[in-house]
Design a protein around this motif. Structure first.
Motif, PDB file in Angstrom:
ATOM      1  N   PRO A 223      30.064  45.213  33.086  1.00  0.00           N
ATOM      2  CA  PRO A 223      31.068  45.403  32.191  1.00  0.00           C
ATOM      3  C   PRO A 223      31.845  43.906  31.989  1.00  0.00           C
ATOM      4  N   THR A 225      35.469  42.973  30.634  1.00  0.00           N
ATOM      5  CA  THR A 225      36.544  43.576  30.132  1.00  0.00           C
ATOM      6  C   THR A 225      37.768  42.758  30.011  1.00  0.00           C
ATOM      7  N   SER A 234      38.702  47.776  37.500  1.00  0.00           N
ATOM      8  CA  SER A 234      37.926  48.875  37.917  1.00  0.00           C
ATOM      9  C   SER A 234      36.827  49.239  37.692  1.00  0.00           C
ATOM     10  N   GLY A 235      36.458  49.178  36.133  1.00  0.00           N
ATOM     11  CA  GLY A 235      35.386  49.422  35.847  1.00  0.00           C
ATOM     12  C   GLY A 235      33.979  48.905  36.249  1.00  0.00           C
ATOM     13  N   SER A 239      30.776  49.802  38.508  1.00  0.00           N
ATOM     14  CA  SER A 239      29.703  49.261  38.313  1.00  0.00           C
ATOM     15  C   SER A 239      28.943  48.458  39.428  1.00  0.00           C
TER      16      SER A 239
END
Lengths: 375, 237
Positions: A223, A225, A234-235, A239
């Motif tokens: 991702p 972001t 955090s995403g 991942s």
């Protein structure tokens, strides 16, 4: 591109010691321990001359691979090391206690227990030696030290470390935050990824990721972001951790590159993570530079000594007709000298922290500090 | 293509994109070209992916607004691999410039009218769960004339000052009051920083906004929170 300070003995910015004992020069002791590094620094300011680093020593608490550092362990580490380290700083630099003008310590932000251990030591010294205390904002310490070492006059600052990710510019006596990470810091993302892959924490997880990334060549999709001048990590961590687990277990199937032609290596994952998060950092910095109309950029904080990040920032700055300023691990990674330096700047403006106010806090925003030593 | 490429004139260089004035299809049709150039610091694969994604999502938002009757530039053509969007040229000035002139000349009526229109347009955007993402007074245009039709027989007609939103590059779909409140907050800050008597003016924008759709009250309430802490979420607690 990046301007690196040279060895202290050959540093051209360092002036001959003419002002050694003139009353005009001031000396500060700086104590830093907001995370897993305990840093002690002694700095001398002489009007009209660059600041002089008398001592800058550090001891780091290193946790085993796969583990982070716990506040209680770090606090214990700081408590056991602070006395020998201060003694060493004084004896190595030949500084007498009588010459010290103030004792600067990190008031925050940082981890509670380690901050407290160092604050206790600072208070004890203040009472013992009858010297004033100066509580310093850790982020302002990084910024001021970066400016002093590199000579960057009014840069946009990217402050990236294990606990902080901020894009900062100076306006009207405050360091204003234009963009920041909305969840975890970029260094925290790198550190935690290192734990998943069982990468060594010695000397630092980020350093080891950097070395491994040099050998990676496959870029995987993660991702991305960025939202205006803010970003989140955090995403991305979730991942990349998932990919790391697939790589380690080979389940449900071996991890392949995007084309499906090669098996992905640990090095490829480090490479992918670095390329992705650093692109984000450079992008938000560029947006802030366009916004405030500046072409100088200064990188500070532990992640700032990553040479790939410096290189990417350099490419961006070059396109904008500007330049990037960065320092090496002595000043990028948490250290006592920056606390001494920023504290002394404030102290010369008459700032002092009384014993009653000499607390520390885990949350202390960069823009809360009145920067009255700049116009 | 290169031999017949229309001349372009750079009008703005942002962090992400270069904006040109050019023409589309015919030399008589003025157009705006938004070009996202390659970023040398970015890995080529990542660069291509981002440029594509951003071009397409901006285009999607613009066409969605268009469909809903929210005044935005019409999209003419997209080449996402090259990072180019050709769109309608809005003839007019930014509301920032227009306001300066109006205030200087004391045209109070027109100013009030403009504020009301602005509130209504932003309300319509938010009512449809679209968030602009960078709602400053430079990103709101005022046009006084509009072209009817594109090709032969196109005529310019005078219209009453019409508010047009531009640059949805940071826009997104969102149902959250927080995001909408931040839109309003950014607009408010832009007003306050550039127009001395702005406080009253912005109140007119908010009044029009509040009266325009059902969810507006909740967003206004959220705006009070955002004002208290600034745009950034406080890290406390």
């Amino acid at each position: 591109m990046s301007k690196r300070p040279q060895d202290e003995t050959t540093n051209p910015r360092k002036q001959p010691r003419l002002a050694m004992s003139t009353p005009k020069s001031t000396i500060a002791l700086g104590l830093e321990g907001s995370a897993n590094k305990l840093g002690i620094g002694l700095i001398r300011h002489t009007p009209g001359q660059p600041a002089e680093v008398l001592s800058n020593i550090r001891h780091t608490f290193v946790s085993p691979p796969g583990e982070g550092f716990l506040p209680k362990d770090v606090a214990l580490h700081h408590r056991s090391w602070i006395v020998p380290l201060i003694k060493r700083a004084l004896s190595e630099s030949g500084t007498k206690v009588a010459d010290i003008d103030c004792i600067c310590y990190t008031k925050g932000p940082g981890m509670g227990a380690p901050l407290q251990s160092v604050a206790v030591a600072a208070r004890a010294l203040s009472l013992l030696w009858k010297k004033p205390l100066v509580g310093v904002n850790h982020c302002v310490g990084h910024i001021e030290m970066g400016r002093e070492i590199t000579g960057a006059d009014n840069p946009v600052v990217l402050y990236v470390s294990g606990g902080n990710t901020q894009v900062i510019a100076y306006a009207a006596q405050r360091y204003r935050i234009f963009g920041e990470a909305l969840d975890i810091a970029v260094g925290n993302c790198l550190d935690r990824f290192a734990r998943t892959l069982q990468i060594s924490n010695d000397p630092a997880p980020g350093y080891n990721i950097e070395q491994m990334a040099k050998l990676g060549k496959n870029l995987l999709d993660l991702p991305y972001t960025v939202k205006g001048m803010d970003c989140s990590f955090s995403g991305i961590l979730a991942s990349v951790d998932q990919l790391a687990n697939q790589l380690l277990t080979g389940k449900p199937k071996p991890l392949m590159n995007v084309e499906g032609t090669e098996v992905v290596t640990r090095e490829d994952l480090c490479f992918t993570l670095q390329e992705t998060v650093f692109s984000m950092l450079v992008e938000i910095t560029e947006r802030a530079m366009a916004h405030v109309g500046s072409s100088q950029v200064l990188i500070v904080g532990g992640v700032g000594c990553n040479e790939r990040l410096q290189e990417m920032m350099g490419l961006m700055a070059r396109d904008r007709g500007g330049s990037v300023y960065a320092t090496d691990e002595r000043f990028c990674i948490d250290n006592g000298i920056m606390i001494a330096h920023a504290g002394l700047l404030a102290h010369k403006q008459g700032f002092e922290t009384t014993l009653e106010e000499s607390t520390c806090t885990q949350r202390f925003r960069t823009d809360e500090v009145l920067v009255n030593w700049r116009d | 293509m290169a031999a017949t490429e229309a001349p372009r004139e750079l009008i703005k260089q942002g962090a992400e994109a270069l904006v040109y004035k050019t023409t589309y299809l015919l030399p008589t049709i003025p157009a705006l070209l938004k070009h996202r150039p390659r970023k040398p610091y970015r890995h080529p694969t990542l660069d291509l992916r981002l440029t594509k994604h951003r071009c397409l999502s901006e285009t999607r938002l613009l066409t969605r607004c268009r469909g809903l009757g929210i005044p935005v530039p019409a999209v003419y053509f997209v080449d996402e691999a090259r990072g180019e969007i050709y769109m309608e040229w809005i003839s007019g000035r930014s509301i920032r410039e227009v306001l300066d002139a109006m205030i200087a000349e004391g045209r109070k009526e027109e100013v009030n009218d403009l504020m009301k229109k602005m509130g209504q347009v932003v309300a319509k955007l938010h009512q449809n769960d679209i968030v602009h993402g960078d709602l400053t007074t430079s990103n709101v245009m005022v046009r006084g004339e509009r072209k009817s039709g594109l090709l032969a027989g196109a005529t310019m007609e005078k219209v009453d000052a019409e508010v047009v939103l531009i640059d949805l590059g940071l826009g997104m779909m969102s149902t959250q009051e927080e995001d909408k409140a931040v839109d309003l907050y950014v607009l408010e800050r832009a007003f306050l920083s550039t127009h001395p008597q702005a406080e009253d003016l912005f109140q007119d924008v908010l009044t029009a906004y509040e009266g325009s759709f059902k969810g507006a009250k909740a967003v206004m309430k959220r705006l009070a929170d955002v004002r208290m802490r600034g745009r950034k979420r406080s890290m406390l607690g």
